[in-house]
Design an enzyme around this catalytic site. Structure first.
Site, PDB file in Angstrom:
ATOM      1  N   SER A 199      61.179  26.124  66.778  1.00 23.09           N
ATOM      2  CA  SER A 199      62.179  25.015  66.667  1.00 23.09           C
ATOM      3  C   SER A 199      63.373  25.182  67.419  1.00 23.09           C
ATOM      4  O   SER A 199      63.779  26.476  67.572  1.00 23.09           O
ATOM      5  CB  SER A 199      62.582  24.879  65.273  1.00 23.09           C
ATOM      6  OG  SER A 199      61.482  24.313  64.260  1.00 23.09           O
ATOM      7  N   HIS A 208      68.223  22.073  62.094  1.00 23.34           N
ATOM      8  CA  HIS A 208      67.652  22.527  60.985  1.00 23.34           C
ATOM      9  C   HIS A 208      67.443  24.156  60.822  1.00 23.34           C
ATOM     10  O   HIS A 208      66.970  24.921  59.826  1.00 23.34           O
ATOM     11  CB  HIS A 208      66.191  21.867  60.460  1.00 23.34           C
ATOM     12  CG  HIS A 208      65.120  22.243  61.633  1.00 23.34           C
ATOM     13  ND1 HIS A 208      64.848  21.482  62.488  1.00 23.34           N
ATOM     14  CD2 HIS A 208      64.291  23.235  61.390  1.00 23.34           C
ATOM     15  CE1 HIS A 208      63.607  21.968  62.966  1.00 23.34           C
ATOM     16  NE2 HIS A 208      63.397  23.149  62.471  1.00 23.34           N
TER      17      HIS A 208
END
Lengths: 492, 488
Positions: free
Chosen positions: A183, A73
């Site tokens: 992330s 992502h």
């Protein structure tokens, strides 16, 4: 003398320990990578248009001398990615080598070898124990420097990965603060990576989620042949075997545990091998309890489907099954179910669409559904919502179509004034030819030569009629009025 | 001087006269107090809390009081209070027409009606006029509000399956929508049945509908149902495809068991109905110019004034397979048998259900789904919502209802199934089941040891029949359920 030596020990030892920790972190930061991404998504509602360009950041880390591991992502829909490590002054461009949307991982490689000078390659550890401490290292928002947060492992459970919204694998929950930007960064325990930070709790409490190393290893194993194949699906539904009456009805001996098969999905691994009402007794030699769990290790029980999760495409699954009074050994290869792809959020690919007389058609997808909801549409909806949720469950394809195609938007023009009635319905056939998928739809359009174009939609008995020549004329105007690109497939 | 006096006299006279016209209305109006106890469709052995509602009744003569049907649906007690006394008189239901949302109450004490004046509902309504909305207030005094009838359209009334004409009312004052009368100079044009406070709009049942209801003396609704759905044909491509050179509407759906079933086909185009030609939107010119153009459904559902009553046949000129022909459409009652998923009204009946071994089964209906509250459409299962929207009616020759397992009352005997909720029942012992009656019949008359109930999600429930009475007894005791079935 002893006093001197004691003092020395009390002074030197802690200093020695302290410098080991610092030097450990000095090494670690050489392997953690800051990632800068410029991405451009695809507009599902107006798929002929490009969308705005967004800048974002994330973290990654070196998993081999050349591979940078991060989340899918972080790099989805990317158009330009640069990376930088500790104390570097340049930003280095990277290529995306592999992306796995079904487990939110990706591999990047820097174009210039000097990026890798004086770096540290992380070693993958195992799955950390509950309550054990971990540190999450990365480049969260709120600054440009590397940051560390600490926490403990709070839970380990199979859960949905937000990136695709449909896949679920093991997730490690920690109470370390993980923020956007973190992330893709490593969670470290005893110098090894025990997880990849990837999700934050939706309510912003001190709860973060990590992808475990089992999933990372699965991904790395899969890409060894140069292509990412993806996770496999057993393709069945089961129910526990607690109920005494049902066991009696099926004549199950009391000593047998396991779970009953209630459904076998078309296109799944089990199709043609397992049957409804089979009692699954063992998987890969591990006994399945009445609640569907197996003893993964002496302390942990997990759902038996998690065993399948660790298998690669082509790998055999071994079941021991009780069927019609006999115990059978059944084995079959695990396979990926492409049928589930439409339920995943799409990335890196444009949305395939077709405009006929101003009616915009597209395959039903999660992205379209989400956009539809945002637009506060009121007409229709229950048909395609049901079909989206139950396409595989209720075998709505019946093996005859690959996907549902929906008329979801109308570009107004006098030629389509009567079509309002059919908005948000699934297209069934064109001139009595059932439509299998988007490319089939285009083929049918290309070959049309009748006077009329008859569009039949699901659950409406009477078709929508167009005059073919009028459509060909009108489309020229529609393309002009709405500034659309010219479609390769045209009505003649 | 005399002229001035006369002027003043006439001014005062008209003022008084106008008032006394309203006063006359007062002696026709009643306050209606209703205690309602609606059933709980999700937990069908439970009745919901009693709710007290107030509305308007109109005395129409012959010891009959007109009220809105939706006011008294599921009423356990009804009382009426007239203008001349504040004593409530118990009332009972005499006649009800769910499709017209109208009902008649009466009172045992015949003396009650002595000082009531029968109201007369006009045969024709005025469509563009100021009106006065009247009802009795808490002190039984006439209360009025100003409004305006701005037009007439077609729609289903609350509880209804048949679209009927309604008056569009605009008002700046707050209305109730509980049966207040719509009047002008003492003439009654209808009763108000709905009020949308945020839009200053209300809807009324026109007086000619009320009259059709009052005059109808047979069973069922006074209003027939056309039995088909249609769509305007406005574009040339569709016209060319069907060979349509005039104006007309396309038949898009035919309801089984209706008057239309044996007479019309899908893709017929209706050109004329009775002596009227239809335009591209399916409207005809009403003989009363005041009404202008009205929809085809007006003619077929409420065309009594124009000469088309329930039970009659109406000639339709249609285009079928590119040829013009004539058919006779019987104006029959709404075919309730065609409904697969009940909606609108349930004839005031409580839901059908049965609890077998802790498994609660009931019929799938819109009422069941509405138990999920205001946002029920986004809260219920997607499949059930889809069925309600697209599969309300049966295919030809099919009938019955869809049974749903609502919930499982936990017991050791149904261990393993406790999480099941809102699942459609597919079959019992391999046979499809279309009603609670049929389900109970198979279970209680079975000679087998087990009943296998297969749900549509392919989970099979097994009930060991020899233990069933015991289990039922246990569950009934534990969960305090007085009746395990709506049928026993």
């Amino acid at each position: 003398m002893i006093k001197f030596i004691t003092t020395l020990i009390f002074f030197v030892l802690p200093i020695a320990l302290f410098s080991t920790e610092t030097s450990e972190f000095e090494t670690i930061r050489k392997g953690v990578v800051q990632i800068k991404v410029f991405s451009q998504g695809y507009d599902v509602y107006s798929p002929w248009q490009t969308t705005k360009i967004v800048a974002s950041t994330g973290t990654g880390f070196l998993i081999t001398p050349e591979y940078i591991l991060t989340n899918a992502h972080v790099v989805s829909n990317s158009k330009f990615i640069q990376v930088q490590r500790y104390n570097q002054t340049n930003w280095y461009e990277v290529d995306v080598l592999f992306v796995a949307h079904d487990c939110d991982l990706a591999i990047l490689k820097a174009k210039q070898p000097e990026f890798y000078k004086d770096s540290h390659v992380f070693e993958l550890g195992g799955i950390p124990e509950l309550n054990s401490p971990i540190s999450v290292v990365g480049y969260p928002i709120g600054g440009n420097k590397i940051s560390v947060t600490r926490g403990i492992v709070s839970r380990k459970e199979q859960s949905t990965y937000g990136h695709s919204q449909v896949d679920s694998h093991l997730v490690i929950q920690v109470d370390a603060a993980i923020n956007p930007g973190n992330s893709g960064g490593p969670a470290i325990q005893n110098g090894k990576v025990v997880g990849v930070a990837f999700q934050v709790a939706s309510r912003g409490e001190n709860i973060g989620y990590l992808i475990p190393t089992t999933v990372v290893r699965y991904f790395l194993e899969d890409i060894k042949d140069g292509v990412y194949d993806g996770y496999v699906e057993l393709g069945i539904r089961t129910i526990n075997s607690f109920n005494v009456s049902f066991r009696k009805l099926q004549k199950i001996p009391d000593e047998l545990d396991g779970v009953f098969v209630t459904k076998v999905f078309r296109g799944g691994s089990a199709e043609g091998y397992l049957k409804k009402n089979d009692l699954l007794l063992e998987i890969d030699g591990m006994p399945i309890a009445r609640n569907g769990t197996v003893a993964y290790d002496p302390e942990t029980r997990i759902d038996f489907v998690e065993i399948i999760d660790n298998k690669h495409s082509g790998e055999e699954i071994y079941f021991k099954v009780y069927r019609e009074g006999k115990i059978l050994s059944i084995k079959f290869p695990a396979k990926k179910m492409k049928e589930f792809d439409f339920m995943r959020n799409k990335y890196d690919t444009p949305f395939d669409y077709f405009i006929l007389a101003g009616l915009v058609f597209q395959s039903v997808s999660r992205d379209l559904l989400q956009e539809w909801l945002k637009n506060n549409e009121t007409q229709g909806g229950s048909q395609f919502f049901y079909r989206f949720a139950y396409f595989i469950e209720d075998d709505l394809s019946k093996g005859e179509k690959d996907e549902d195609i929906i008329f979801y938007r109308k570009l107004n023009h006098p030629i389509n004034q009567s079509s309002e009635y059919y908005l948000n319905l699934i297209l069934e056939s064109i001139n009595d030819i059932p439509v299998r998928n988007m490319s089939h739809l285009k083929k049918i359009i290309q070959k049309l030569d009748n006077k009329f174009i008859k569009l039949k939609f699901k659950d409406v008995k009477v078709p929508l009629i167009f005059n073919r020549e009028e459509v060909a004329e009108a489309e020229k105007e529609i393309i002009k009025n709405y500034k659309l690109p010219i479609q390769p497939t045209k009505v003649k | 001087m005399i002229r001035l006096c006369l002027g003043i006299f006439f001014f005062l006279y008209s003022f008084v006269f106008a008032n006394s016209k309203s006063d006359t209305l007062q002696s026709s109006l009643l306050e209606v107090k209703v205690t309602t106890q609606a059933p709980n469709f999700q937990f069908p052995w439970i009745i919901k809390k009693p709710i007290l509602q107030e509305g308007v009744g109109v005395y129409v003569g012959k010891e009959q009081i007109l009220v809105l049907a939706n006011l008294i649906e599921y009423a356990t007690s009804i009382e009426v209070i007239k203008y001349s006394s504040n004593i409530s008189e118990p009332a009972k239901l005499q006649k009800i027409d769910f499709e017209a949302n109208l009902a008649i109450l009466t009172v045992n004490n015949k003396k009650f009606f002595q000082d009531l004046k029968p109201a007369k509902f006009e045969d024709k309504v005025k469509l563009d006029t100021e009106v006065t909305i009247c009802q009795l207030d808490q002190t039984q005094t006439l209360q009025t509000a100003k409004a305006r009838i701005s037009g007439m359209d077609m729609d289903q009334y609350p509880l209804s399956h048949i679209e009927l004409p309604y008056l569009n009312i605009v008002s700046n004052e707050k209305l109730e929508g509980k049966g207040e009368i719509i009047s002008l100079d003492g003439k009654i044009f209808g009763i108000v049945y709905k009020f949308l406070s945020n839009k200053n709009l209300a809807r009324g049942i026109p007086s000619f509908i009320v009259n059709q209801f009052l005059e109808y003396e047979q069973k069922g609704s006074a209003f027939p149902f056309m039995g088909f759905q249609y769509r305007p044909v406005i574009d040339q491509a569709t016209k060319d495809y069907y060979g349509l050179k005039k104006e007309g509407v396309l038949v898009t759906e035919i309801i089984p068991y209706s008057g239309a079933e044996k007479v019309l086909q899908l893709e017929d185009i209706i050109l004329e109905a009775g002596e009227f030609t239809l335009d591209a939107l399916g409207r005809f010119q009403h003989p009363d110019l005041e009404y202008g153009k009205q929809a085809l459904s007006f003619l077929l559902h409420s065309g009594k004034e124009i000469g088309y009553t329930k039970g009659d046949k109406i000639k339709l000129k249609i285009l079928r397979n590119q040829k013009e022909m004539t058919v006779n459409l019987p104006l029959k009652a709404f075919p309730y048998k065609a409904i697969a998923i009940p909606y609108g009204h349930n004839f005031g009946k409580n839901p059908e259900y049965t609890i077998l071994g802790g498994f609660i089964f009931t019929e799938l209906s819109e009422f069941l789904l509405k138990e999920w509250g205001t946002n029920w459409r986004s809260r219920v299962d997607k499949k059930l919502l889809y069925l309600l929207d697209y599969k309300k009616f049966h295919e030809p020759k099919q009938s019955g209802k869809i049974l749903v397992l609502v919930q499982v009352l936990p017991d050791d005997s149904n261990n393993g199934y406790h999480n099941l909720s809102m699942e459609i029942l597919k079959s019992v012992n391999g046979k499809t089941v279309k009603s609670i009656k049929e389900l109970e019949k198979i279970i209680f008359q079975s000679k087998e040891d087990f009943a296998a109930l297969e749900l549509e999600n392919e989970i099979t429930i097994a009930i060991e029949l020899k233990n069933l009475s015991q289990i039922n007894e246990r569950i009934s005791q534990k969960f305090n359920i007085p009746k395990l079935s709506s049928r026993r």
